[in-house]
Design an enzyme around this catalytic site. Structure first.
Site, PDB file in Angstrom:
ATOM      1  N   ARG A  65      51.447  36.263  33.650  1.00  0.00           N
ATOM      2  CA  ARG A  65      51.215  37.692  33.768  1.00  0.00           C
ATOM      3  C   ARG A  65      52.453  38.375  34.330  1.00  0.00           C
ATOM      4  O   ARG A  65      53.143  37.841  35.198  1.00  0.00           O
ATOM      5  CB  ARG A  65      50.017  37.966  34.690  1.00  0.00           C
ATOM      6  CG  ARG A  65      48.687  37.763  34.022  1.00  0.00           C
ATOM      7  CD  ARG A  65      47.515  37.810  34.965  1.00  0.00           C
ATOM      8  NE  ARG A  65      47.650  38.754  36.067  1.00  0.00           N
ATOM      9  CZ  ARG A  65      46.683  38.991  36.951  1.00  0.00           C
ATOM     10  NH1 ARG A  65      45.532  38.345  36.867  1.00  0.00           N
ATOM     11  NH2 ARG A  65      46.857  39.839  37.927  1.00  0.00           N
ATOM     12  N   ARG A 122      38.194  49.297  46.174  1.00  0.00           N
ATOM     13  CA  ARG A 122      39.406  48.885  46.869  1.00  0.00           C
ATOM     14  C   ARG A 122      39.806  49.848  47.977  1.00  0.00           C
ATOM     15  O   ARG A 122      40.718  49.558  48.747  1.00  0.00           O
ATOM     16  CB  ARG A 122      40.568  48.757  45.882  1.00  0.00           C
ATOM     17  CG  ARG A 122      40.491  47.512  45.011  1.00  0.00           C
ATOM     18  CD  ARG A 122      41.753  47.347  44.204  1.00  0.00           C
ATOM     19  NE  ARG A 122      41.784  46.068  43.509  1.00  0.00           N
ATOM     20  CZ  ARG A 122      42.806  45.653  42.783  1.00  0.00           C
ATOM     21  NH1 ARG A 122      43.876  46.420  42.662  1.00  0.00           N
ATOM     22  NH2 ARG A 122      42.767  44.481  42.187  1.00  0.00           N
ATOM     23  N   ARG A 170      51.749  43.402  46.329  1.00  0.00           N
ATOM     24  CA  ARG A 170      50.299  43.582  46.143  1.00  0.00           C
ATOM     25  C   ARG A 170      49.534  43.167  47.392  1.00  0.00           C
ATOM     26  O   ARG A 170      48.565  43.831  47.788  1.00  0.00           O
ATOM     27  CB  ARG A 170      49.819  42.762  44.942  1.00  0.00           C
ATOM     28  CG  ARG A 170      50.295  43.299  43.604  1.00  0.00           C
ATOM     29  CD  ARG A 170      50.026  42.316  42.496  1.00  0.00           C
ATOM     30  NE  ARG A 170      48.612  42.121  42.275  1.00  0.00           N
ATOM     31  CZ  ARG A 170      48.093  41.055  41.677  1.00  0.00           C
ATOM     32  NH1 ARG A 170      48.885  40.078  41.267  1.00  0.00           N
ATOM     33  NH2 ARG A 170      46.796  40.955  41.500  1.00  0.00           N
ATOM     34  N   LYS A 174      38.417  35.645  43.309  1.00  0.00           N
ATOM     35  CA  LYS A 174      37.243  36.497  43.122  1.00  0.00           C
ATOM     36  C   LYS A 174      36.664  36.349  41.718  1.00  0.00           C
ATOM     37  O   LYS A 174      35.457  36.200  41.542  1.00  0.00           O
ATOM     38  CB  LYS A 174      37.603  37.974  43.370  1.00  0.00           C
ATOM     39  CG  LYS A 174      38.069  38.306  44.758  1.00  0.00           C
ATOM     40  CD  LYS A 174      38.277  39.801  44.947  1.00  0.00           C
ATOM     41  CE  LYS A 174      39.347  40.375  44.056  1.00  0.00           C
ATOM     42  NZ  LYS A 174      40.696  39.857  44.389  1.00  0.00           N
ATOM     43  N   ARG A 184      49.607  31.050  38.386  1.00  0.00           N
ATOM     44  CA  ARG A 184      48.625  31.444  37.372  1.00  0.00           C
ATOM     45  C   ARG A 184      49.240  31.516  35.973  1.00  0.00           C
ATOM     46  O   ARG A 184      50.361  31.990  35.790  1.00  0.00           O
ATOM     47  CB  ARG A 184      48.004  32.801  37.719  1.00  0.00           C
ATOM     48  CG  ARG A 184      47.061  32.737  38.888  1.00  0.00           C
ATOM     49  CD  ARG A 184      46.224  33.977  39.023  1.00  0.00           C
ATOM     50  NE  ARG A 184      46.998  35.177  39.322  1.00  0.00           N
ATOM     51  CZ  ARG A 184      46.460  36.315  39.781  1.00  0.00           C
ATOM     52  NH1 ARG A 184      45.171  36.387  40.006  1.00  0.00           N
ATOM     53  NH2 ARG A 184      47.221  37.355  40.028  1.00  0.00           N
TER      54      ARG A 184
END
Length: 278
Positions: free
Chosen positions: A213, A135, A224, A58, A169
């Site tokens: 992260r 959300r 998640r 996104k 990531r």
């Protein structure tokens, strides 16, 4: 837009509960060309929302589109991370939530978003592309009360590819650049195509400064994704019922997907084809 900020602040006072390579349903009204999307400096910019599972991209696609359309890309995830980097009780509260893979409450998100929109208004910003908000149904309802959303882009990618992308990531601790070490190569099955995504490697000067992260572990990412499917997918139906949802199944990485997304959004003029492929 001032009404947006006032009502968002009011909303913050209450805490709410928390295949084909291209599948597009276009009931929404959006610009028929790139020229139409680029508004006059004094006019209203686009009001778009990007939906999709964590790790789907996104932020990448919303950021690119914001540069084309001349409106800010506002990622609530970035707002949360900026607050996490600060000191104080809110940062400590957010760290506990994020490290367990839970959704940040509406109260906190609305508080952070309200401040960001107010700061943007003061700088003369018009329009926005929201990434990571809304959300929940209650967030979507609150947003609808105060501003008209033109289009909701729902990015979709199979879950095994999402998991690989999230775990791969990395962030450069020096420049803040986002990279991905994952090399995704998943064979198609049940009529679905192969998914191939090359890694997005950092330049040499960033290679030794990459960090992961804290919420990009396999356990946290799976949690998640579970929460997303449970709580956020109804938001897709909320906008689908209003004829504002554009569903886009990512066919691969950025080189495979970017130009196709621009075409789905009617944002490629003849003189822009070359830049779309970059």
């Amino acid at each position: 837009m001032a009404a947006v900020y006032r009502l968002l602040r009011c909303g913050a006072a209450a805490r709410y509960p928390a295949r084909r390579w291209l599948s597009v349903r276009v009931d929404a009204t959006f610009p028929a060309s790139l020229a139409a999307a680029k508004r006059d400096p004094g006019g209203r910019g686009v009001h778009w929302v990007f939906l999709g599972c964590p790790g789907v991209g996104k932020g990448t696609y919303a950021s690119r589109l914001s540069q084309i359309l001349g409106v800010p890309h506002i990622a609530t995830g970035d707002l949360v991370r900026e607050e996490l980097a600060a000191s104080g009780p809110l940062a400590q509260q957010l760290a506990e939530i994020v490290n367990h893979g839970q959704l940040v409450s509406d109260e906190i998100i609305l508080r952070l978003l309200s401040k960001r929109l107010e700061d943007g208004e003061a700088k003369g910003e018009s329009g926005f592309i929201l990434d990571g908000f809304p959300r929940t149904i209650r967030q979507a309802e609150k947003l609808e009360e105060v501003t008209e959303i033109d289009l909701v882009v729902n990015l979709k990618l199979r879950e095994d590819a999402l998991l690989a992308k999230c775990i791969g990531r990395r962030i450069c601790s020096h420049c803040g650049g986002n990279y991905n070490l994952a090399s995704v190569n998943i064979k198609g099955e049940n009529g679905n195509p192969d998914i191939v995504m090359a890694p997005l490697l950092p330049p040499e000067e960033c290679a030794s400064k990459l960090i992961t992260r804290s919420d990009d572990t396999e356990e946290v990412v799976k949690e998640r994704l579970r929460i997303y499917h449970e709580m956020s997918e109804p938001v897709e139906e909320f906008y689908r019922a209003r004829g504002k949802l554009l569903e886009f199944d990512l066919p691969g990485g950025i080189p495979e997907s970017w130009a196709k997304l621009l075409r789905a959004l009617n944002l490629i003029d003849n003189d822009d084809k070359q830049s779309a492929a970059a």
